[in-house]
Design a protein around this motif. Structure first.
Motif, PDB file in Angstrom:
ATOM      1  N   ARG A  94       0.855  -1.188   0.000  1.00  0.00           N
ATOM      2  CA  ARG A  94       0.000   0.000   0.000  1.00  0.00           C
ATOM      3  C   ARG A  94       0.892   1.238   0.000  1.00  0.00           C
ATOM      4  O   ARG A  94       2.028   1.195   0.488  1.00  0.00           O
ATOM      5  N   PRO A  95       0.383   2.341  -0.559  1.00  0.00           N
ATOM      6  CA  PRO A  95       1.178   3.573  -0.558  1.00  0.00           C
ATOM      7  C   PRO A  95       1.493   4.008   0.870  1.00  0.00           C
ATOM      8  O   PRO A  95       0.683   3.820   1.784  1.00  0.00           O
ATOM      9  N   ALA A  96       2.687   4.562   1.057  1.00  0.00           N
ATOM     10  CA  ALA A  96       3.110   5.030   2.375  1.00  0.00           C
ATOM     11  C   ALA A  96       3.636   6.454   2.247  1.00  0.00           C
ATOM     12  O   ALA A  96       4.234   6.811   1.237  1.00  0.00           O
ATOM     13  N   ASP A  97       3.406   7.244   3.274  1.00  0.00           N
ATOM     14  CA  ASP A  97       3.889   8.622   3.297  1.00  0.00           C
ATOM     15  C   ASP A  97       4.983   8.738   4.344  1.00  0.00           C
ATOM     16  O   ASP A  97       4.737   8.557   5.531  1.00  0.00           O
ATOM     17  N   VAL A  98       6.183   9.022   3.873  1.00  0.00           N
ATOM     18  CA  VAL A  98       7.315   9.236   4.779  1.00  0.00           C
ATOM     19  C   VAL A  98       7.844  10.664   4.623  1.00  0.00           C
ATOM     20  O   VAL A  98       8.985  10.948   4.961  1.00  0.00           O
ATOM     21  N   GLY A  99       6.991  11.533   4.077  1.00  0.00           N
ATOM     22  CA  GLY A  99       7.371  12.923   3.907  1.00  0.00           C
ATOM     23  C   GLY A  99       7.842  13.281   2.514  1.00  0.00           C
ATOM     24  O   GLY A  99       8.419  14.347   2.311  1.00  0.00           O
ATOM     25  N   GLN A 100       7.586  12.421   1.554  1.00  0.00           N
ATOM     26  CA  GLN A 100       8.006  12.724   0.198  1.00  0.00           C
ATOM     27  C   GLN A 100       7.216  13.914  -0.362  1.00  0.00           C
ATOM     28  O   GLN A 100       6.134  14.231   0.120  1.00  0.00           O
ATOM     29  N   THR A 101       7.762  14.551  -1.407  1.00  0.00           N
ATOM     30  CA  THR A 101       7.161  15.762  -1.976  1.00  0.00           C
ATOM     31  C   THR A 101       6.124  15.457  -3.048  1.00  0.00           C
ATOM     32  O   THR A 101       5.313  16.314  -3.378  1.00  0.00           O
ATOM     33  N   GLY A 102       6.187  14.277  -3.636  1.00  0.00           N
ATOM     34  CA  GLY A 102       5.298  13.943  -4.743  1.00  0.00           C
ATOM     35  C   GLY A 102       5.979  14.103  -6.088  1.00  0.00           C
ATOM     36  O   GLY A 102       5.415  13.761  -7.120  1.00  0.00           O
ATOM     37  N   THR A 103       7.180  14.632  -6.098  1.00  0.00           N
ATOM     38  CA  THR A 103       7.918  14.790  -7.352  1.00  0.00           C
ATOM     39  C   THR A 103       9.017  13.746  -7.507  1.00  0.00           C
ATOM     40  O   THR A 103       9.769  13.782  -8.481  1.00  0.00           O
ATOM     41  N   HIS A 107       8.250   5.298  -5.891  1.00  0.00           N
ATOM     42  CA  HIS A 107       7.025   5.184  -5.101  1.00  0.00           C
ATOM     43  C   HIS A 107       7.389   4.602  -3.744  1.00  0.00           C
ATOM     44  O   HIS A 107       8.117   3.606  -3.677  1.00  0.00           O
ATOM     45  N   VAL A 108       6.893   5.225  -2.684  1.00  0.00           N
ATOM     46  CA  VAL A 108       7.098   4.693  -1.344  1.00  0.00           C
ATOM     47  C   VAL A 108       5.882   3.835  -1.015  1.00  0.00           C
ATOM     48  O   VAL A 108       4.736   4.289  -1.102  1.00  0.00           O
ATOM     49  N   LEU A 109       6.148   2.595  -0.652  1.00  0.00           N
ATOM     50  CA  LEU A 109       5.093   1.627  -0.355  1.00  0.00           C
ATOM     51  C   LEU A 109       5.352   1.020   1.014  1.00  0.00           C
ATOM     52  O   LEU A 109       6.425   1.199   1.594  1.00  0.00           O
ATOM     53  N   ALA A 110       4.381   0.287   1.514  1.00  0.00           N
ATOM     54  CA  ALA A 110       4.543  -0.465   2.760  1.00  0.00           C
ATOM     55  C   ALA A 110       4.090  -1.895   2.513  1.00  0.00           C
ATOM     56  O   ALA A 110       3.117  -2.137   1.784  1.00  0.00           O
ATOM     57  N   ASP A 111       4.795  -2.838   3.114  1.00  0.00           N
ATOM     58  CA  ASP A 111       4.404  -4.241   3.021  1.00  0.00           C
ATOM     59  C   ASP A 111       3.232  -4.489   3.979  1.00  0.00           C
ATOM     60  O   ASP A 111       2.762  -3.552   4.638  1.00  0.00           O
ATOM     61  N   PRO A 112       2.698  -5.702   4.052  1.00  0.00           N
ATOM     62  CA  PRO A 112       1.520  -5.949   4.889  1.00  0.00           C
ATOM     63  C   PRO A 112       1.690  -5.629   6.377  1.00  0.00           C
ATOM     64  O   PRO A 112       0.701  -5.465   7.076  1.00  0.00           O
ATOM     65  N   GLU A 113       2.926  -5.514   6.872  1.00  0.00           N
ATOM     66  CA  GLU A 113       3.128  -5.137   8.272  1.00  0.00           C
ATOM     67  C   GLU A 113       3.559  -3.683   8.426  1.00  0.00           C
ATOM     68  O   GLU A 113       3.917  -3.248   9.511  1.00  0.00           O
ATOM     69  N   GLY A 114       3.516  -2.924   7.334  1.00  0.00           N
ATOM     70  CA  GLY A 114       3.823  -1.503   7.403  1.00  0.00           C
ATOM     71  C   GLY A 114       5.282  -1.148   7.222  1.00  0.00           C
ATOM     72  O   GLY A 114       5.660   0.010   7.400  1.00  0.00           O
ATOM     73  N   ASN A 115       6.127  -2.101   6.852  1.00  0.00           N
ATOM     74  CA  ASN A 115       7.541  -1.816   6.600  1.00  0.00           C
ATOM     75  C   ASN A 115       7.674  -1.096   5.262  1.00  0.00           C
ATOM     76  O   ASN A 115       7.256  -1.623   4.229  1.00  0.00           O
ATOM     77  N   GLU A 116       8.256   0.091   5.289  1.00  0.00           N
ATOM     78  CA  GLU A 116       8.378   0.879   4.075  1.00  0.00           C
ATOM     79  C   GLU A 116       9.404   0.277   3.124  1.00  0.00           C
ATOM     80  O   GLU A 116      10.424  -0.259   3.548  1.00  0.00           O
TER      81      GLU A 116
END
Length: 127
Positions: A94-103, A107-116
């Motif tokens: 699933r998409p994850a937000d770690v503070g990226q700008t969008g540019t 793609h930052v994602l997370a596995d089923p346990e939330g590991n980015e």
């Protein structure tokens, strides 16, 4: 002589689930299952000591505290980034937000346990 990364050990609330997810993501197979519930996955043709590191998922009941200090980057080998993103999302990422700008080009994602982890743009040759 230098060292080489041979294993990455990842704490998991559900090692079975994470081993299955990452096996699908990387095309790995289960290599070993320990009595403590740890599961090792890696390339079917090389196993431990091959050119790619083995992933070991070890059971833990400790909650994760904060952002990971280390994460995995992956690159598609047989399709473009958009197609690979669709595949990873279908597998349970699933998409994850770690503070990226969008540019960013990744793609930052997370596995089923939330590991980015990040899906990079560049396609690389399979090993």
């Amino acid at each position: 002589m230098a060292c080489r990364i041979s294993e990455l050990v990842i704490d998991a609330a559900d090692p079975e689930r994470l081993a299955a997810f990452w096996s699908d993501v990387l095309g790995y197979v289960e290599l070993e299952r320990e009595d403590d519930g740890s599961i090792a996955i890696g390339p079917a043709d090389a196993g431990f000591g091959g050119p790619q590191p083995v992933l070991v998922f070890g059971p833990t009941s400790a909650p994760r505290a904060g952002k990971l200090r280390l994460h995995i980057d992956v690159s598609a080998t047989d399709r473009d980034q958009d197609a690979e993103l669709e595949r990873l999302l279908a597998l349970g990422a699933r998409p994850a937000d770690v503070g990226q700008t969008g540019t960013e080009s990744w793609h930052v994602l997370a596995d089923p346990e939330g590991n980015e982890f990040c899906l990079l743009r560049a396609r690389i040759a399979p090993v």
